[in-house]
Design a protein around this motif. Structure first.
Motif, PDB file in Angstrom:
ATOM      1  N   ASP A  22      -2.684 -10.117   5.109  1.00  0.00           N
ATOM      2  CA  ASP A  22      -4.175 -10.213   4.969  1.00  0.00           C
ATOM      3  C   ASP A  22      -4.689  -8.916   4.410  1.00  0.00           C
ATOM      4  OD1 ASP A  22      -6.884 -10.767   5.224  1.00  0.00           O
ATOM      5  OD2 ASP A  22      -6.791 -11.364   7.186  1.00  0.00           O
ATOM      6  N   LEU A  23      -5.338  -8.849   3.350  1.00  0.00           N
ATOM      7  CA  LEU A  23      -5.674  -7.512   2.764  1.00  0.00           C
ATOM      8  C   LEU A  23      -7.397  -7.584   2.752  1.00  0.00           C
ATOM      9  CD1 LEU A  23      -3.168  -6.830  -0.104  1.00  0.00           C
ATOM     10  CD2 LEU A  23      -3.336  -6.052   2.110  1.00  0.00           C
ATOM     11  N   ARG A  24      -8.121  -8.313   3.620  1.00  0.00           N
ATOM     12  CA  ARG A  24      -9.490  -8.296   3.355  1.00  0.00           C
ATOM     13  C   ARG A  24      -9.813  -7.024   3.937  1.00  0.00           C
ATOM     14  NH1 ARG A  24     -10.382 -13.969   6.417  1.00  0.00           N
ATOM     15  NH2 ARG A  24      -8.759 -13.278   7.446  1.00  0.00           N
ATOM     16  N   GLY A  25     -10.954  -6.624   3.275  1.00  0.00           N
ATOM     17  CA  GLY A  25     -11.567  -5.192   4.064  1.00  0.00           C
ATOM     18  C   GLY A  25     -10.843  -3.893   3.332  1.00  0.00           C
ATOM     19  N   ARG A  26      -9.910  -4.306   2.467  1.00  0.00           N
ATOM     20  CA  ARG A  26      -9.018  -3.327   1.810  1.00  0.00           C
ATOM     21  C   ARG A  26      -9.384  -3.063   0.351  1.00  0.00           C
ATOM     22  NH1 ARG A  26      -3.408  -2.344   4.589  1.00  0.00           N
ATOM     23  NH2 ARG A  26      -3.713  -2.932   6.865  1.00  0.00           N
ATOM     24  N   ARG A  27      -9.510  -2.016  -0.190  1.00  0.00           N
ATOM     25  CA  ARG A  27      -9.658  -1.698  -1.469  1.00  0.00           C
ATOM     26  C   ARG A  27      -8.391  -1.062  -2.440  1.00  0.00           C
ATOM     27  NH1 ARG A  27     -14.689   1.810  -1.621  1.00  0.00           N
ATOM     28  NH2 ARG A  27     -15.194   1.048  -3.642  1.00  0.00           N
ATOM     29  N   ALA A  28      -8.415  -1.705  -3.696  1.00  0.00           N
ATOM     30  CA  ALA A  28      -7.278  -1.141  -4.249  1.00  0.00           C
ATOM     31  C   ALA A  28      -7.364  -0.777  -5.885  1.00  0.00           C
ATOM     32  CB  ALA A  28      -5.926  -2.166  -4.545  1.00  0.00           C
ATOM     33  N   VAL A  29      -7.008  -0.102  -6.505  1.00  0.00           N
ATOM     34  CA  VAL A  29      -7.118   0.285  -7.762  1.00  0.00           C
ATOM     35  C   VAL A  29      -5.729   0.067  -8.433  1.00  0.00           C
ATOM     36  CG1 VAL A  29      -7.451   2.134  -9.681  1.00  0.00           C
ATOM     37  CG2 VAL A  29      -9.105   2.225  -7.569  1.00  0.00           C
ATOM     38  N   VAL A  30      -5.680  -0.717  -9.625  1.00  0.00           N
ATOM     39  CA  VAL A  30      -4.469  -0.847 -10.540  1.00  0.00           C
ATOM     40  C   VAL A  30      -4.787  -0.129 -11.923  1.00  0.00           C
ATOM     41  CG1 VAL A  30      -2.820  -2.505 -11.396  1.00  0.00           C
ATOM     42  CG2 VAL A  30      -3.923  -2.709  -8.907  1.00  0.00           C
ATOM     43  N   THR A  31      -3.997   0.793 -12.267  1.00  0.00           N
ATOM     44  CA  THR A  31      -4.264   1.300 -13.563  1.00  0.00           C
ATOM     45  C   THR A  31      -3.354   0.356 -14.604  1.00  0.00           C
ATOM     46  OG1 THR A  31      -2.413   2.718 -13.456  1.00  0.00           O
ATOM     47  CG2 THR A  31      -4.437   3.612 -12.890  1.00  0.00           C
ATOM     48  N   GLY A  32      -3.940   0.140 -15.702  1.00  0.00           N
ATOM     49  CA  GLY A  32      -3.014  -0.544 -16.697  1.00  0.00           C
ATOM     50  C   GLY A  32      -3.239  -2.207 -16.043  1.00  0.00           C
ATOM     51  N   GLY A  33      -4.320  -2.495 -15.339  1.00  0.00           N
ATOM     52  CA  GLY A  33      -4.321  -3.746 -14.747  1.00  0.00           C
ATOM     53  C   GLY A  33      -4.740  -4.597 -15.411  1.00  0.00           C
ATOM     54  N   ALA A  34      -5.176  -4.641 -16.812  1.00  0.00           N
ATOM     55  CA  ALA A  34      -5.655  -5.717 -17.859  1.00  0.00           C
ATOM     56  C   ALA A  34      -4.464  -6.679 -18.541  1.00  0.00           C
ATOM     57  CB  ALA A  34      -6.535  -5.024 -18.844  1.00  0.00           C
ATOM     58  N   SER A  35      -3.150  -6.135 -18.258  1.00  0.00           N
ATOM     59  CA  SER A  35      -2.269  -6.998 -18.784  1.00  0.00           C
ATOM     60  C   SER A  35      -1.000  -6.683 -18.138  1.00  0.00           C
ATOM     61  CB  SER A  35      -1.729  -6.447 -20.438  1.00  0.00           C
ATOM     62  OG  SER A  35      -1.620  -5.150 -20.246  1.00  0.00           O
ATOM     63  N   ALA A  42      -2.554  -7.040  -9.652  1.00  0.00           N
ATOM     64  CA  ALA A  42      -4.191  -7.198  -9.489  1.00  0.00           C
ATOM     65  C   ALA A  42      -4.359  -8.443  -8.764  1.00  0.00           C
ATOM     66  CB  ALA A  42      -4.944  -7.004 -10.506  1.00  0.00           C
ATOM     67  N   ARG A  43      -3.779  -9.419  -9.819  1.00  0.00           N
ATOM     68  CA  ARG A  43      -4.009 -10.898  -8.765  1.00  0.00           C
ATOM     69  C   ARG A  43      -3.411 -11.044  -7.752  1.00  0.00           C
ATOM     70  NH1 ARG A  43      -1.778 -14.937  -7.459  1.00  0.00           N
ATOM     71  NH2 ARG A  43       0.156 -13.871  -7.503  1.00  0.00           N
ATOM     72  N   ALA A  44      -2.320 -10.562  -7.488  1.00  0.00           N
ATOM     73  CA  ALA A  44      -1.586 -10.716  -6.231  1.00  0.00           C
ATOM     74  C   ALA A  44      -2.317 -10.052  -4.798  1.00  0.00           C
ATOM     75  CB  ALA A  44      -0.296 -10.406  -6.073  1.00  0.00           C
ATOM     76  N   LEU A  45      -2.673  -8.930  -5.230  1.00  0.00           N
ATOM     77  CA  LEU A  45      -3.563  -8.112  -4.158  1.00  0.00           C
ATOM     78  C   LEU A  45      -4.987  -9.033  -3.816  1.00  0.00           C
ATOM     79  CD1 LEU A  45      -2.938  -4.461  -5.488  1.00  0.00           C
ATOM     80  CD2 LEU A  45      -1.696  -5.689  -3.514  1.00  0.00           C
ATOM     81  N   ALA A  46      -5.603  -9.346  -5.253  1.00  0.00           N
ATOM     82  CA  ALA A  46      -6.758 -10.082  -4.854  1.00  0.00           C
ATOM     83  C   ALA A  46      -6.806 -11.624  -4.145  1.00  0.00           C
ATOM     84  CB  ALA A  46      -7.283 -10.414  -6.271  1.00  0.00           C
ATOM     85  N   ALA A  47      -5.504 -12.139  -4.223  1.00  0.00           N
ATOM     86  CA  ALA A  47      -5.175 -13.421  -3.981  1.00  0.00           C
ATOM     87  C   ALA A  47      -4.839 -13.222  -2.185  1.00  0.00           C
ATOM     88  CB  ALA A  47      -4.062 -13.844  -4.452  1.00  0.00           C
ATOM     89  N   ALA A  48      -4.494 -11.854  -1.798  1.00  0.00           N
ATOM     90  CA  ALA A  48      -4.417 -11.562  -0.173  1.00  0.00           C
ATOM     91  C   ALA A  48      -5.724 -11.161   0.320  1.00  0.00           C
ATOM     92  CB  ALA A  48      -3.269 -10.564  -0.111  1.00  0.00           C
ATOM     93  N   GLY A  49      -6.668 -10.912  -0.800  1.00  0.00           N
ATOM     94  CA  GLY A  49      -8.190 -10.831  -0.110  1.00  0.00           C
ATOM     95  C   GLY A  49      -8.590  -9.277  -0.405  1.00  0.00           C
ATOM     96  N   ALA A  50      -7.773  -8.520  -1.263  1.00  0.00           N
ATOM     97  CA  ALA A  50      -8.142  -7.025  -1.300  1.00  0.00           C
ATOM     98  C   ALA A  50      -9.309  -7.064  -2.360  1.00  0.00           C
ATOM     99  CB  ALA A  50      -7.019  -6.334  -1.928  1.00  0.00           C
ATOM    100  N   ARG A  72      -9.711 -17.259 -10.496  1.00  0.00           N
ATOM    101  CA  ARG A  72      -8.269 -17.825  -9.932  1.00  0.00           C
ATOM    102  C   ARG A  72      -8.078 -17.920  -8.583  1.00  0.00           C
ATOM    103  NH1 ARG A  72      -2.468 -16.157 -12.512  1.00  0.00           N
ATOM    104  NH2 ARG A  72      -1.104 -17.506 -11.274  1.00  0.00           N
ATOM    105  N   THR A  73      -8.458 -16.616  -8.032  1.00  0.00           N
ATOM    106  CA  THR A  73      -8.116 -16.351  -6.462  1.00  0.00           C
ATOM    107  C   THR A  73      -9.444 -16.570  -5.691  1.00  0.00           C
ATOM    108  OG1 THR A  73      -9.007 -14.109  -6.638  1.00  0.00           O
ATOM    109  CG2 THR A  73      -6.836 -14.788  -7.156  1.00  0.00           C
ATOM    110  N   GLY A  74     -10.486 -16.860  -6.385  1.00  0.00           N
ATOM    111  CA  GLY A  74     -11.794 -17.204  -5.524  1.00  0.00           C
ATOM    112  C   GLY A  74     -12.266 -16.072  -4.657  1.00  0.00           C
TER     113      GLY A  74
END
Length: 316
Positions: A22-35, A42-50, A72-74
């Motif tokens: 559960d990554l709700r409440g956490r923030r992440a930066v992913v460089t080169g996250g557009a491909s 980025a998708r996986a971290l967002a799916a876990a709530g980040a 996709r992740t809501g």
């Protein structure tokens, strides 16, 4: 120091690694996250709530992928920001705009085996500038945000390509030696590992850990310079026989280091196939692709020297 072994493997996917995390409440930066694996990370971290910020050169691509991941992740907390790692003013603008704590920094963006010698405005060799120096400046610019998070993690996406070359301090930018694409790539990927080693040492008191990884071979835009007339027959034969992974498998080690509780407090190491890599000399035959970590990539003296050199080059 006990080698880290996890229940996961070469075949594991991002969702398997982050199951029940559960990554709700956490923030992440992913460089080169557009491909590529950046987008999947980025998708996986967002799916876990980040909350995830996709940092990309192409503003339109970053925004498009952020919107796709949010849908996709809501998870509505997925945004995009412009970042050009070859432009220190762009890096400075990104870090100056960041507000609040940062729990995860995934240094994922990169270029591979650029066929011709290219230099940035500062005269730096492009691969070393993009893969290492830009990320170095980014991490230093975000240090206070990482320290404020408490238990922040830095993930440096390296490669088995680091086996090809140490950091050649006497000629970092191919000013006196002939340019060779794979040697330049290897040097930059070794630099990624050395950065993690030294960041883990220097920033331990700030609660920041850093680790590096080899994601494995994934067919993505990273291989854009290995197509058509740019690729040799030898390289094409290697590519044709290579045991490629899916992006979900390729990003699994990245998200393991970014968010798994199994890596709590672990830093300064190099991982592959969702576990800590063996020293190169201990790797036995039969591996489907190059494996292990070279001693030159974990050398603490080289790591400290590279940090000092990079600080001078980037004005940090």
């Amino acid at each position: 120091m006990t080698r880290i072994i996890t229940p996961y493997s070469r075949e594991s996917t991002t969702d398997e690694v982050l199951k029940d995390v559960d990554l709700r409440g956490r923030r992440a930066v992913v460089t080169g996250g557009a491909s590529g694996i950046g987008a999947e990370t980025a998708r996986a971290l967002a799916a876990a709530g980040a909350g995830v910020t996709i940092a990309a050169r192409d503003a339109a691509a970053g925004s498009r992928v952020a919107a796709e991941i949010a849908a996709r992740t809501g998870n509505p907390a997925v945004t995009a920001a412009v970042l050009d790692l070859t432009d220190l003013s762009s890096v400075a603008a990104f870090t100056a705009a960041w507000e609040g704590p940062l729990h995860v920094l995934v240094n994922n963006a990169g270029v591979m085996a650029v066929p011709d010698l290219r230099r940035t405005a500062q005269g730096w060799e492009l691969q070393f500038a993009t893969n290492h120096l830009g990320h170095f400046a980014l991490a230093l610019g975000l240090h206070d945000a990482l320290a404020a998070a408490g238990g922040a993690r830095i993930v440096a996406v390296s490669s088995s390509g680091h086996l090809r070359s140490p950091v050649v301090f006497e000629d970092l930018h191919f000013e006196r030696r002939p340019y060779e694409p794979w040697s330049a790539y290897g040097q930059s990927k070794t630099a990624n590992v050395l950065f993690a080693v030294e960041a883990a040492r220097r920033w331990a008191a700030d609660g920041i850990t850093a680790n590096a990884l080899h994601p494995g071979g994934i067919r993505t835009n990273l291989q854009r310079h290995q197509v058509g007339s740019a690729v040799t027959a030898e390289t094409q034969a290697i590519f044709d026989a290579y045991p490629w992974r899916t992006v979900e498998q390729g990003a699994a080690t990245s998200v393991l280091l970014a968010a798994s509780p199994l890596l709590e407090g672990i830093g300064g190491r190099y991982f592959e196939d969702c576990g800590e890599a063996l020293p190169r000399e201990q790797v036995t035959g039969g591996a489907p692709e190059p494996a292990g970590v070279a001693a030159h990539a974990l050398d603490p003296e080289a790591a400290a020297r590279l940090w000092d050199v990079s600080a001078v080059l980037t004005g940090r």
